[in-house]
Motif scaffolding. Structure first.
Motif, PDB file in Angstrom:
ATOM      1  N   ALA A  11       1.420  -9.069   4.038  1.00 12.39           N
ATOM      2  CA  ALA A  11       0.940  -8.671   2.575  1.00 12.39           C
ATOM      3  C   ALA A  11       0.351  -7.152   2.718  1.00 12.39           C
ATOM      4  O   ALA A  11       0.524  -6.562   1.799  1.00 12.39           O
ATOM      5  N   GLU A  12      -0.043  -6.678   3.803  1.00 10.63           N
ATOM      6  CA  GLU A  12      -0.456  -5.402   3.968  1.00 10.63           C
ATOM      7  C   GLU A  12       0.546  -4.639   3.968  1.00 10.63           C
ATOM      8  O   GLU A  12       0.442  -3.430   3.223  1.00 10.63           O
ATOM      9  N   HIS A  13       1.783  -4.938   4.488  1.00  9.26           N
ATOM     10  CA  HIS A  13       3.116  -3.999   4.381  1.00  9.26           C
ATOM     11  C   HIS A  13       3.434  -3.863   2.846  1.00  9.26           C
ATOM     12  O   HIS A  13       3.911  -2.839   2.353  1.00  9.26           O
ATOM     13  N   TRP A  14       3.497  -5.123   2.088  1.00  8.01           N
ATOM     14  CA  TRP A  14       4.062  -5.046   0.741  1.00  8.01           C
ATOM     15  C   TRP A  14       3.067  -4.360   0.007  1.00  8.01           C
ATOM     16  O   TRP A  14       3.473  -3.516  -1.009  1.00  8.01           O
ATOM     17  N   ASN A  15       1.703  -4.721  -0.052  1.00  6.87           N
ATOM     18  CA  ASN A  15       0.622  -3.495  -0.645  1.00  6.87           C
ATOM     19  C   ASN A  15       0.886  -2.321  -0.630  1.00  6.87           C
ATOM     20  O   ASN A  15       0.812  -1.310  -1.494  1.00  6.87           O
ATOM     21  N   ALA A  16       1.175  -1.767   0.650  1.00  2.14           N
ATOM     22  CA  ALA A  16       1.218  -0.265   0.984  1.00  2.14           C
ATOM     23  C   ALA A  16       2.446   0.098   0.456  1.00  2.14           C
ATOM     24  O   ALA A  16       2.452   1.283   0.028  1.00  2.14           O
TER      25      ALA A  16
ATOM     26  N   ALA B  94      -3.959   2.007   8.819  1.00  5.04           N
ATOM     27  CA  ALA B  94      -5.166   2.621   8.350  1.00  5.04           C
ATOM     28  C   ALA B  94      -6.346   1.708   8.663  1.00  5.04           C
ATOM     29  O   ALA B  94      -6.155   0.627   8.500  1.00  5.04           O
ATOM     30  N   ASP B  95      -7.723   2.343   8.747  1.00  5.13           N
ATOM     31  CA  ASP B  95      -8.746   1.365   8.941  1.00  5.13           C
ATOM     32  C   ASP B  95      -9.007   0.674   7.525  1.00  5.13           C
ATOM     33  O   ASP B  95      -9.418  -0.535   7.872  1.00  5.13           O
ATOM     34  N   VAL B  96      -8.886   1.164   6.393  1.00  2.00           N
ATOM     35  CA  VAL B  96      -9.000   0.370   5.193  1.00  2.00           C
ATOM     36  C   VAL B  96      -7.785   0.510   4.424  1.00  2.00           C
ATOM     37  O   VAL B  96      -7.288   1.668   4.105  1.00  2.00           O
ATOM     38  N   PRO B  97      -7.336  -0.537   4.074  1.00  2.00           N
ATOM     39  CA  PRO B  97      -6.007  -0.519   3.131  1.00  2.00           C
ATOM     40  C   PRO B  97      -6.137   0.432   1.824  1.00  2.00           C
ATOM     41  O   PRO B  97      -7.076   0.360   1.202  1.00  2.00           O
TER      42      PRO B  97
END
Length: 507
Positions: free
Chosen positions: A216-221, A378-381
């Motif tokens: 999820a964090e990869h896709w959002n980024a 990053a500490d915060v998306p």
């Protein structure tokens, strides 16, 4: 284009059974995620860079060469070069390689050697490979149904899209005025009787294997980066003699595969070429959206029960889920696959055009992977500070105006694409590549190209547009200017110099 099929037509029962099988695949995937089926020592190897490159074929006179099957037979390397939708296209699959140390330089050299070997083998054909987002000498007459590659999947896809739509596809693009030209922007208005206009859109597709818990964090980024990527790499400014967007692939691909009539658009039905509509919490969000919103285009059903496969201790292929996912063209797409009987997930980045050179392709890939890694670390998306609508709007603006675009970025507001890259994203990309383990030599080589492109403000699209203006100002008509520009494009492409170093005068 994904998994091949055998059927040319489908029954109502096929569609109902396919829907049921997709739900069974989703249940199996959910069970695999919960049971830790993806957890294995092999799941976190050194990072691998994987890519697919789509090529156009042109004749010596710069007209499209409708001979991809003959070209592939001459190349005789079916593991690397494969068919694509249009007879004037082929696709190259680059073997994944380690994304650490100086290994990425080996990938670059291997790519050059594969292209050299292919060029040598196909020299008897009146055709050559061209890395470009959209072939400027393509005319509407080249995009009719007779130009579909003879392959059951392509033919069935065409038939199913038009059966769903029930009418011709409308191509409707307003361009961006060429430099130094006053007056209204050029326009493309046409009806298409096939999906072959999709084949005009040739891309670079980047793959990254991602652990399920990190997807999820990869896709959002990646969604946050899409607009910047396109602005930085735009290479598709002309089609059918018209000066359109800097990266006309983006709107054309969306229109060429649109199964919706105007009435369905008015109802808010989602398009199959889709940026999405929200940030996600899990990869299953994307596959469930596919099932919820999109009817099957190629409902070919296998005899394998994915849940029974799990019960038997085997890894299911989830063929129906893969087939359905392959006909929903997200700009950042989830991919489920099985290698060595072990399941994995990949993030497929689809926003970039092909070309202009091998070095530009490698630089575009390095920038994407590095910036993506920095955002994920990053500490915060970043998505906490950027609305999804802003990310989607950035994609359209970046595609339309290239490096002339002004994009939204948290902490900077609306900023020029070149300034955003130079001030903020290049240092992030360098940090991300360092985290991947790339050597200083590799980082400097590829990110230096990105820096030079921003400083010179010369993408492939900017170079093409300037070349056509120069030729027309010297008295050439549009067709002559496009053909002359294309000859110089190929000479520069073969020289290997990155596009920001290409001269503006005729070669």
């Amino acid at each position: 284009m994904g998994t091949q099929i055998k059927a040319r037509s489908f029954t109502r029962a096929d569609r109902r059974e396919f829907r049921t099988k997709v739900q069974a695949c989703l249940a199996a995937l959910d069970r695999m995620l919960r049971d830790g089926s993806f957890t294995d020592a092999r799941e976190r190897p050194e990072p691998l860079l994987g890519m697919e490159i789509e090529f156009n074929l042109v004749q010596d006179d710069m007209e499209p060469a409708m001979c991809n099957l003959e070209v592939l037979q001459a190349i005789d390397d079916h593991a690397v070069f494969q068919t694509e939708l249009g007879q004037f296209n082929v696709e190259m699959n680059v073997d994944p390689g380690p994304f650490a140390g100086d290994s990425v330089l080996d990938i670059e050299n291997s790519l050059r050697e594969s292209l050299r070997r292919a060029d040598t083998r196909m020299h008897r054909q009146d055709a050559q490979l061209v890395m470009i987002g959209m072939l400027p000498t393509l005319e509407l007459a080249h995009l009719d149904r007779e130009r579909i590659t003879a392959n059951p999947r392509y033919e069935a896809l065409n038939e199913q899209i038009f059966a769903a739509r029930g009418e011709d596809i409308e191509l409707d693009l307003d361009g961006v005025p060429l430099p130094g030209r006053d007056g209204a922007a050029e326009q493309l208005r046409a009806d298409a009787n096939s999906v072959v206009p999709e084949a005009a859109c040739t891309s670079l597709q980047l793959h990254l294997r991602v652990a399920p818990e990190d997807f999820a964090e990869h896709w959002n980024a990646a969604q946050c980066l899409a607009g910047v990527q396109v602005a930085l790499a735009a290479n598709s400014p002309f089609l059918a003699g018209k000066a359109l967007w800097h990266e006309s692939r983006i709107p054309l691909f969306a229109q060429a595969t649109d199964t919706r009539t105007q009435e369905l658009k008015n109802q808010g039905v989602r398009p199959r070429v889709w940026f999405g509509e929200r940030w996600i919490d899990s990869v299953t969000d994307l596959f469930e959206e596919n099932s919820r919103y999109f009817p099957a285009l190629l409902p070919e059903v296998s005899e394998v029960d994915p849940l029974a496969e799990l019960d038997a201790g085997r890894t299911p292929a989830l063929r129906e889920l893969q087939m359905h996912n392959g006909t929903i063209y997200r700009w950042n797409r989830p991919v489920y696959d099985v290698a060595d009987d072990h399941p994995h997930l990949r993030l497929e980045n689809r926003v970039l055009p092909a070309g202009p050179t091998v070095l530009d392709i490698m630089a575009n890939a390095a920038f994407y992977y590095g910036a993506l890694r920095a955002l994920v670390d990053a500490d915060v998306p970043l998505c906490r500070f950027m609305s999804f609508d802003a990310a989607r709007e950035n994609l359209g603006i970046g595609a339309k105006y290239g490096l002339d675009a002004r994009l939204y970025w948290p902490g900077l507001g609306w900023v020029g694409a070149d300034e955003l890259v130079l001030r903020r994203l290049l240092p992030m990309a360098d940090a991300g590549l360092t985290a991947f383990g790339l050597s200083q030599q590799a980082r400097d080589r590829y990110l230096g190209i990105i820096e030079g492109r921003c400083l010179n403000r010369q993408t492939g699209a900017a170079w093409q547009r300037a070349q056509v203006v120069e030729r027309e100002d010297a008295g050439a008509d549009r067709r002559t200017a496009l053909h002359g520009m294309m000859r110089d494009y190929i000479r520069n492409m073969l020289s290997g110099k990155p596009v920001h170093e290409w001269p503006l005068g005729a070669v």
